[in-house]
Enzyme design. Structure first.
Site, PDB file in Angstrom:
ATOM      1  N   ARG A 102       7.277  -0.245   1.845  1.00  0.00           N
ATOM      2  CA  ARG A 102       6.309   0.787   2.199  1.00  0.00           C
ATOM      3  C   ARG A 102       7.453   2.135   2.111  1.00  0.00           C
ATOM      4  O   ARG A 102       8.391   2.066   2.635  1.00  0.00           O
ATOM      5  CB  ARG A 102       5.727   1.087   3.497  1.00  0.00           C
ATOM      6  N   THR A 106       5.413   8.329   2.537  1.00  0.00           N
ATOM      7  CA  THR A 106       3.762   8.073   1.971  1.00  0.00           C
ATOM      8  C   THR A 106       2.968   7.046   2.690  1.00  0.00           C
ATOM      9  O   THR A 106       2.035   7.032   2.476  1.00  0.00           O
ATOM     10  CB  THR A 106       3.780   8.157   0.579  1.00  0.00           C
ATOM     11  N   ASP A 197       7.854  -1.796  14.239  1.00  0.00           N
ATOM     12  CA  ASP A 197       8.203  -2.148  12.714  1.00  0.00           C
ATOM     13  C   ASP A 197       8.431  -3.648  12.874  1.00  0.00           C
ATOM     14  O   ASP A 197       9.607  -4.068  13.337  1.00  0.00           O
ATOM     15  CB  ASP A 197       9.391  -1.424  12.292  1.00  0.00           C
ATOM     16  N   ASP A 200      11.790  -4.921  11.247  1.00  0.00           N
ATOM     17  CA  ASP A 200      13.058  -4.468  11.870  1.00  0.00           C
ATOM     18  C   ASP A 200      13.219  -5.351  13.452  1.00  0.00           C
ATOM     19  O   ASP A 200      14.272  -5.672  13.573  1.00  0.00           O
ATOM     20  CB  ASP A 200      12.810  -3.073  12.527  1.00  0.00           C
TER      21      ASP A 200
END
Ligand code: PRP
Ligand code: URA
Length: 205
Positions: A102, A106, A197, A200
Site C-alpha cells: 500500500r 493513498t 501495522d 511492521d
C-alpha cells in the site's frame, strides 16, 4: 457471498494478545501462527474427500483422503506470517506469492511480485492478515483468477466492514474467513481497534 468469523474462544484469546501493543515480534509471530492454524481449520472444513482402500494391520478397509491439492497464496509481506500452519497440517500444498504494497499516502496497493503454481484443479486460499480497504485482497484475487484459479477462499485475521464490503462487491462468490470483524477504518485507512501495522509488528520494522 459469506463472511465467517472464527468461532473458537482460543481465537479471541490469541487475538487480544496480538492487538496488545506491548506484544513483541517474537511472541507476535507465535500468536500469528496460532490464530492462522485455527483459521486454516475453519477455512477448509468443507474440503472434498475421496475413498481410499488401505490395509490396517488387522484387515482391509476404505478410508477417506483429501481429494484436491491446496494452493496457499500469501500476500507479501504480512501474509507470510500466516503461511506456516497451512504448510504444517496439509499434505499436498503448494505456495504462490503475490507481492502488494500500500502507498502510505493513498492506501492504494501496488503490485511488485507474482509467482503462482498451477491453480486450475486446486482449492486456492489467499491469505493476508489485514483486510482494511479491501484493495489488496481484490487485486490479489484478480491475479489468482487471471491465472486460472476458480475455487478461491480469502482468509484474514482482522477485517474491517469497508474491506468486507469492497471484497464482496468485487468477488461476491468468494467466502471470507476472518478472526474478527472490527469497527471501522481511520483516516489513514488503518483498522480500529485493529492491531496496527501487521507487517511492521511481525518483522520488527
Ligand atoms: C497491509 C496488509 C494488507 C494490506 C491491507 O500490507 O498486510 O496486505 O495492508 O490493506 P488494504 O485492505 O487497504 O489493501 P502493506 O501494504 O502494509 O504491506 P506489507 O505486508 O509489506 O507490510
Ligand atoms: N495494514 C495493516 O497492517 N494494518 C491496518 O490496520 C491496515 C492495513
Amino acid at each position: 457471498m459469506s463472511l465467517h468469523l472464527l468461532p473458537h474462544p482460543l481465537g479471541a484469546h490469541v487475538l487480544t494478545h496480538l492487538r496488545d501493543q506491548t506484544t513483541k515480534p517474537a511472541l507476535f509471530r507465535t500468536l500469528s501462527y496460532q490464530i492462522s492454524l485455527l483459521l486454516a481449520l475453519e477455512a477448509t472444513r468443507d474440503l472434498a474427500t475421496t475413498d481410499k482402500l488401505i490395509a490396517t494391520p488387522m484387515e482391509s478397509t476404505t478410508g477417506r483422503v483429501l481429494a484436491k491439492p491446496l494452493v496457499i497464496v500469501p500476500i507479501l509481506r504480512a501474509g507470510l506470517g500466516m503461511l506456516q500452519p497451512f504448510h504444517d497440517i496439509f499434505p499436498d500444498v503448494s505456495v504462490g506469492y503475490v507481492g502488494l504494497e500500500r502507498d502510505h499516502q493513498t492506501a492504494v496497493a501496488r503490485s511488485y511480485y507474482c509467482k503462482l503454481p498451477p491453480l486450475t484443479a486446486a482449492r486456492v486460499l489467499v491469505v493476508d492478515p489485514m483486510l482494511a480497504t479491501g484493495g489488496s485482497a481484490v487485486q490479489a484475487i484478480d491475479i489468482v483468477k487471471a491465472a486460472g484459479g476458480t475455487e478461491i477462499i480469502f482468509v484474514c485475521i482482522v477485517a474491517s466492514p469497508e474491506g468486507v464490503a469492497t471484497l464482496q462487491k468485487a468477488h461476491p462468490e468468494i467466502p471470507i474467513h476472518a478472526g474478527a470483524l472490527d469497527r471501522e477504518l481511520n483516516q489513514k485507512k488503518y483498522i480500529l481497534p485493529g492491531l496496527g501495522d501487521f507487517g511492521d509488528r511481525l518483522y520488527g520494522t
